[in-house]
Design a protein around this motif. Structure first.
Motif, PDB file in Angstrom:
ATOM      1  N   ARG A  36      44.958  89.009  38.821  1.00  0.00           N
ATOM      2  CA  ARG A  36      46.055  89.276  38.269  1.00  0.00           C
ATOM      3  C   ARG A  36      45.787  88.470  36.736  1.00  0.00           C
ATOM      4  NH1 ARG A  36      50.484  84.761  40.834  1.00  0.00           N
ATOM      5  NH2 ARG A  36      51.366  85.220  38.297  1.00  0.00           N
ATOM      6  N   THR A  37      45.684  89.284  35.529  1.00  0.00           N
ATOM      7  CA  THR A  37      45.508  88.964  34.892  1.00  0.00           C
ATOM      8  C   THR A  37      46.958  87.891  33.464  1.00  0.00           C
ATOM      9  OG1 THR A  37      46.163  91.319  33.679  1.00  0.00           O
ATOM     10  CG2 THR A  37      43.859  90.949  34.129  1.00  0.00           C
ATOM     11  N   ILE A  38      46.691  88.004  31.875  1.00  0.00           N
ATOM     12  CA  ILE A  38      47.755  87.161  31.500  1.00  0.00           C
ATOM     13  C   ILE A  38      47.525  87.710  30.288  1.00  0.00           C
ATOM     14  CG2 ILE A  38      46.017  85.678  30.155  1.00  0.00           C
ATOM     15  CD1 ILE A  38      48.033  82.992  30.370  1.00  0.00           C
ATOM     16  N   GLU A  39      48.412  88.051  29.422  1.00  0.00           N
ATOM     17  CA  GLU A  39      49.127  88.967  28.508  1.00  0.00           C
ATOM     18  C   GLU A  39      49.196  88.053  27.329  1.00  0.00           C
ATOM     19  OE1 GLU A  39      51.244  92.363  29.659  1.00  0.00           O
ATOM     20  OE2 GLU A  39      49.666  93.126  30.718  1.00  0.00           O
ATOM     21  N   ALA A  40      50.148  88.183  26.349  1.00  0.00           N
ATOM     22  CA  ALA A  40      50.500  87.556  24.568  1.00  0.00           C
ATOM     23  C   ALA A  40      51.483  87.504  25.343  1.00  0.00           C
ATOM     24  CB  ALA A  40      50.409  88.562  23.315  1.00  0.00           C
ATOM     25  N   SER A  41      52.715  88.333  25.762  1.00  0.00           N
ATOM     26  CA  SER A  41      54.312  88.067  26.391  1.00  0.00           C
ATOM     27  C   SER A  41      54.190  87.354  26.968  1.00  0.00           C
ATOM     28  CB  SER A  41      54.192  89.561  26.416  1.00  0.00           C
ATOM     29  OG  SER A  41      53.887  90.311  27.874  1.00  0.00           O
ATOM     30  N   ASP A  42      53.225  87.260  28.234  1.00  0.00           N
ATOM     31  CA  ASP A  42      53.076  85.937  29.238  1.00  0.00           C
ATOM     32  C   ASP A  42      53.340  84.599  28.716  1.00  0.00           C
ATOM     33  OD1 ASP A  42      53.119  87.314  31.121  1.00  0.00           O
ATOM     34  OD2 ASP A  42      51.075  87.813  31.408  1.00  0.00           O
ATOM     35  N   VAL A  43      52.906  84.589  27.648  1.00  0.00           N
ATOM     36  CA  VAL A  43      52.260  83.289  26.548  1.00  0.00           C
ATOM     37  C   VAL A  43      53.309  82.931  25.917  1.00  0.00           C
ATOM     38  CG1 VAL A  43      51.623  81.363  25.509  1.00  0.00           C
ATOM     39  CG2 VAL A  43      49.814  83.557  27.045  1.00  0.00           C
ATOM     40  N   THR A  44      54.715  83.823  24.985  1.00  0.00           N
ATOM     41  CA  THR A  44      55.056  83.399  24.710  1.00  0.00           C
ATOM     42  C   THR A  44      56.904  83.991  25.420  1.00  0.00           C
ATOM     43  OG1 THR A  44      54.139  85.677  22.979  1.00  0.00           O
ATOM     44  CG2 THR A  44      56.775  85.062  22.293  1.00  0.00           C
ATOM     45  N   THR A  45      57.088  84.568  26.071  1.00  0.00           N
ATOM     46  CA  THR A  45      58.004  84.372  27.394  1.00  0.00           C
ATOM     47  C   THR A  45      58.332  83.179  28.214  1.00  0.00           C
ATOM     48  OG1 THR A  45      58.157  86.549  27.601  1.00  0.00           O
ATOM     49  CG2 THR A  45      58.895  85.686  29.212  1.00  0.00           C
ATOM     50  N   ALA A  46      56.631  82.939  28.656  1.00  0.00           N
ATOM     51  CA  ALA A  46      56.449  80.903  28.398  1.00  0.00           C
ATOM     52  C   ALA A  46      57.220  79.895  27.691  1.00  0.00           C
ATOM     53  CB  ALA A  46      55.586  81.311  29.864  1.00  0.00           C
ATOM     54  N   GLN A  47      56.240  80.130  26.490  1.00  0.00           N
ATOM     55  CA  GLN A  47      57.099  79.299  25.507  1.00  0.00           C
ATOM     56  C   GLN A  47      58.477  79.350  25.473  1.00  0.00           C
ATOM     57  OE1 GLN A  47      57.960  79.665  22.248  1.00  0.00           O
ATOM     58  NE2 GLN A  47      58.038  77.181  21.728  1.00  0.00           N
ATOM     59  N   ARG A  48      58.954  80.567  25.385  1.00  0.00           N
ATOM     60  CA  ARG A  48      60.330  80.990  24.532  1.00  0.00           C
ATOM     61  C   ARG A  48      61.609  80.156  25.401  1.00  0.00           C
ATOM     62  NH1 ARG A  48      60.152  86.010  24.371  1.00  0.00           N
ATOM     63  NH2 ARG A  48      59.773  86.161  22.010  1.00  0.00           N
ATOM     64  N   VAL A  49      61.310  80.406  27.297  1.00  0.00           N
ATOM     65  CA  VAL A  49      61.837  80.251  27.980  1.00  0.00           C
ATOM     66  C   VAL A  49      61.885  78.414  28.135  1.00  0.00           C
ATOM     67  CG1 VAL A  49      62.039  80.044  31.077  1.00  0.00           C
ATOM     68  CG2 VAL A  49      61.518  81.925  29.560  1.00  0.00           C
ATOM     69  N   LEU A  50      60.326  77.599  28.108  1.00  0.00           N
ATOM     70  CA  LEU A  50      60.672  76.101  28.488  1.00  0.00           C
ATOM     71  C   LEU A  50      61.449  75.980  27.243  1.00  0.00           C
ATOM     72  CD1 LEU A  50      57.277  75.940  29.475  1.00  0.00           C
ATOM     73  CD2 LEU A  50      58.875  75.565  30.982  1.00  0.00           C
ATOM     74  N   SER A  51      61.146  76.467  26.176  1.00  0.00           N
ATOM     75  CA  SER A  51      62.393  75.691  24.663  1.00  0.00           C
ATOM     76  C   SER A  51      63.530  76.102  25.106  1.00  0.00           C
ATOM     77  CB  SER A  51      61.342  76.910  23.809  1.00  0.00           C
ATOM     78  OG  SER A  51      62.159  75.617  22.425  1.00  0.00           O
ATOM     79  N   ASP A  52      63.827  76.801  25.546  1.00  0.00           N
ATOM     80  CA  ASP A  52      65.073  77.708  25.430  1.00  0.00           C
ATOM     81  C   ASP A  52      66.070  76.485  26.560  1.00  0.00           C
ATOM     82  OD1 ASP A  52      64.841  78.932  23.156  1.00  0.00           O
ATOM     83  OD2 ASP A  52      65.024  80.698  24.935  1.00  0.00           O
ATOM     84  N   THR A  53      65.509  76.125  27.438  1.00  0.00           N
ATOM     85  CA  THR A  53      65.302  75.540  28.715  1.00  0.00           C
ATOM     86  C   THR A  53      65.745  74.079  28.481  1.00  0.00           C
ATOM     87  OG1 THR A  53      64.551  76.537  30.171  1.00  0.00           O
ATOM     88  CG2 THR A  53      65.398  74.726  31.016  1.00  0.00           C
ATOM     89  N   VAL A  54      65.263  73.941  27.737  1.00  0.00           N
ATOM     90  CA  VAL A  54      65.208  71.807  27.010  1.00  0.00           C
ATOM     91  C   VAL A  54      66.517  71.942  26.142  1.00  0.00           C
ATOM     92  CG1 VAL A  54      63.915  70.015  25.635  1.00  0.00           C
ATOM     93  CG2 VAL A  54      62.125  71.698  27.365  1.00  0.00           C
ATOM     94  N   GLN A  55      66.205  72.812  25.359  1.00  0.00           N
ATOM     95  CA  GLN A  55      67.134  72.916  23.922  1.00  0.00           C
ATOM     96  C   GLN A  55      68.559  72.936  25.256  1.00  0.00           C
ATOM     97  OE1 GLN A  55      67.121  75.965  21.048  1.00  0.00           O
ATOM     98  NE2 GLN A  55      65.149  74.903  20.594  1.00  0.00           N
ATOM     99  N   HIS A  56      68.872  73.902  26.096  1.00  0.00           N
ATOM    100  CA  HIS A  56      70.083  74.107  26.639  1.00  0.00           C
ATOM    101  C   HIS A  56      70.875  73.131  27.628  1.00  0.00           C
ATOM    102  CE1 HIS A  56      69.769  78.309  26.074  1.00  0.00           C
ATOM    103  NE2 HIS A  56      70.811  78.415  25.680  1.00  0.00           N
ATOM    104  N   LEU A  57      69.218  72.299  28.174  1.00  0.00           N
ATOM    105  CA  LEU A  57      70.059  71.065  28.876  1.00  0.00           C
ATOM    106  C   LEU A  57      70.612  69.975  27.613  1.00  0.00           C
ATOM    107  CD1 LEU A  57      67.276  71.261  31.116  1.00  0.00           C
ATOM    108  CD2 LEU A  57      69.139  72.077  31.538  1.00  0.00           C
ATOM    109  N   ALA A  58      70.011  70.011  26.435  1.00  0.00           N
ATOM    110  CA  ALA A  58      70.153  68.604  25.655  1.00  0.00           C
ATOM    111  C   ALA A  58      71.767  69.410  25.091  1.00  0.00           C
ATOM    112  CB  ALA A  58      68.665  68.490  24.739  1.00  0.00           C
ATOM    113  N   GLN A  59      72.010  70.102  24.865  1.00  0.00           N
ATOM    114  CA  GLN A  59      73.304  70.681  24.115  1.00  0.00           C
ATOM    115  C   GLN A  59      74.753  69.975  24.370  1.00  0.00           C
ATOM    116  OE1 GLN A  59      74.184  74.825  24.312  1.00  0.00           O
ATOM    117  NE2 GLN A  59      74.896  74.237  26.700  1.00  0.00           N
ATOM    118  N   PRO A  60      75.266  69.557  23.395  1.00  0.00           N
ATOM    119  CA  PRO A  60      76.644  68.093  23.612  1.00  0.00           C
ATOM    120  C   PRO A  60      77.542  69.021  23.456  1.00  0.00           C
ATOM    121  CG  PRO A  60      76.227  68.904  21.290  1.00  0.00           C
ATOM    122  CD  PRO A  60      74.704  69.452  21.846  1.00  0.00           C
ATOM    123  N   ASN A  61      77.796  69.948  24.081  1.00  0.00           N
ATOM    124  CA  ASN A  61      78.791  70.711  24.437  1.00  0.00           C
ATOM    125  C   ASN A  61      79.575  70.591  26.122  1.00  0.00           C
ATOM    126  OD1 ASN A  61      77.239  72.857  25.741  1.00  0.00           O
ATOM    127  ND2 ASN A  61      77.557  74.042  23.789  1.00  0.00           N
TER     128      ASN A  61
END
Length: 432
Positions: A36-61
């Motif tokens: 298995r190898t890692i690609e730049a898209s993996d890091v970008t996707t993982a960073q986006r997933v983690l960031s979006d998840t934290v934001q969605h969990l904390a949304q006030p609606n």
């Protein structure tokens, strides 16, 4: 009587040894070599997933809706495997459940063994939960694995987010081979680590990593007032370490060095590092400082200090891998990355090395430098290192992230850092 006790003791030792060897071979197996190898898209996707998840969990609606697909899971597993080179993670989503697998290679020359673990998560009458786990050949049923999972969450995540996360996790569903977590009218989940997680990182105090960081922040503030036009990180680092040496008459030099380094990171990298340095010092108490330069660049200062902090909070390998992941993400030009930079990587490694070896720097070594020469003592030359490389260029010129050319450049950076004068400045004693 004595002989009987001796025989009983000997049999007990032999029995325990046999049980230990049996258990070792039950939970370990021959390691499986992965391609298995890692690609730049993996890091970008993982960073986006983690960031979006934290934001969605904390949304006030009050409405939480998280959806994860196989591509996102693969990216998270690849990044985790790259960050921890001795461990490999994988996962599979299907209409019936989620299977997560991990393999950790043991640091043994013989026998070559690894620990394989796997868990199957499935919907049940009690909600989404672990159906069973396996540790090598030993199977752990859900009634054992699920309490362990809950204990782990409560240990890592602070209250009340731990209970909120567990409740949301239990609502998991598999729809069209995607994992859904949804909750209506839910309270915002603001994630924060359990306070005990930070305790192992303490150095000079049971409560903080840098008990006297506030003193050094004030020293930096005074230095900046005296040298208003000065913008070199090395200038302030050198001056502050000299203060640490003078102050060490009444305390431990390593402790003072640690206080000084944390102050540099808080003042010139990120004010929020004060939480890790000393949570008793509030954010508004951190003085505002102008941006600093390393080798004439602001970004290198941030790379250097962030890596130093990661080293103080973790370990050398983790700090280096996180630096690599940041550069791999930059190689994804499609997502706005600036390209892979070995100059940035050199600053990462230099910051890690500085934090790791600062305690061994003697006052005699430090006194051999001034504010002009100290920069060359902590940061290697980088003029000839390539920057702005796309993933395609990395593959063509260096053989990719695991290629011979890439490894050669990494080794050259390491060689240059090891040769820095700060760590090799004392004359060696003459041999008679």
């Amino acid at each position: 009587m004595l002989n009987r006790l001796s025989r009983y003791f000997l049999r007990s030792v032999v029995l325990l040894a046999v049980l230990a060897v049996t258990l070792f071979f039950l939970i370990t197996s021959k390691p499986v070599l992965s391609q298995r190898t890692i690609e730049a898209s993996d890091v970008t996707t993982a960073q986006r997933v983690l960031s979006d998840t934290v934001q969605h969990l904390a949304q006030p609606n009050g409405n939480i809706k998280l959806i994860f697909d196989q591509q996102q899971l693969d990216a998270l597993m690849n990044v985790a495997s790259y960050a921890l080179p001795q461990v490999e993670f994988s996962g599979v989503l299907n209409p019936f459940g989620v299977a997560l697998h991990g393999q950790a290679n043991l640091p043994l020359s013989w026998p070559r063994r690894g620990v394989q673990t796997s868990c199957l998560f499935m919907p049940s009458d009690r909600g989404f939960a672990i159906e069973h786990c396996k540790l090598g050949a030993i199977k752990l049923p859900g009634w054992i694995a699920n309490p362990l999972l809950r204990l782990m969450v409560r240990t890592v995540i602070a209250t009340p987010a731990d209970q909120q996360l567990l409740a949301l996790f239990a609502r998991g569903e598999l729809i069209n081979s995607r994992l859904h977590f949804e909750a209506a009218n839910a309270s915002p989940i603001k994630l924060s680590l359990h306070p005990q997680i930070h305790r192992p990182f303490s150095f000079g105090s049971a409560q903080s990593a840098a008990a006297d960081v506030e003193f050094y922040l004030q020293q930096l503030k005074q230095l900046q007032r005296q040298h208003k036009r000065e913008r070199r990180l090395a200038f302030f680092a050198h001056k502050l370490l000299l203060v640490a040496i003078n102050r060490a008459d009444n305390s431990d030099l390593e402790t003072e060095y640690t206080n000084a380094l944390w102050a540099l990171a808080v003042a010139f990298a990120n004010k929020r590092f004060i939480y890790y340095a000393n949570p008793d010092v509030k954010l508004h108490q951190v003085p505002n400082m102008p941006p600093m330069l390393l080798n004439g660049r602001r970004d290198l200062t941030l790379h250097f200090l962030y890596s130093a902090v990661l080293q103080m909070l973790g370990n050398t390998q983790l700090s280096q891998q996180i630096g690599n992941l940041k550069e791999i993400m930059d190689a994804d030009r499609a997502s706005g990355g600036s390209g892979f930079s070995f100059v940035d990587l050199a600053a990462d490694r230099a910051g890690t090395h500085f934090a790791e070896h600062l305690a061994s720097v003697t006052p005699q070594q430090l006194s051999q430098f001034n504010s002009l020469t100290f920069e060359q003592a902590i940061m290697p030359p980088t003029q000839d290192l390539p920057e702005g490389l796309t993933e395609q260029q990395l593959q063509q010129k260096l053989g990719g992230y695991n290629g011979a050319g890439f490894k050669q450049l990494e080794q050259e950076i390491t060689r240059r850092i090891n040769a820095l004068k700060l760590y090799n400045s004392l004359p060696k004693p003459a041999v008679n």
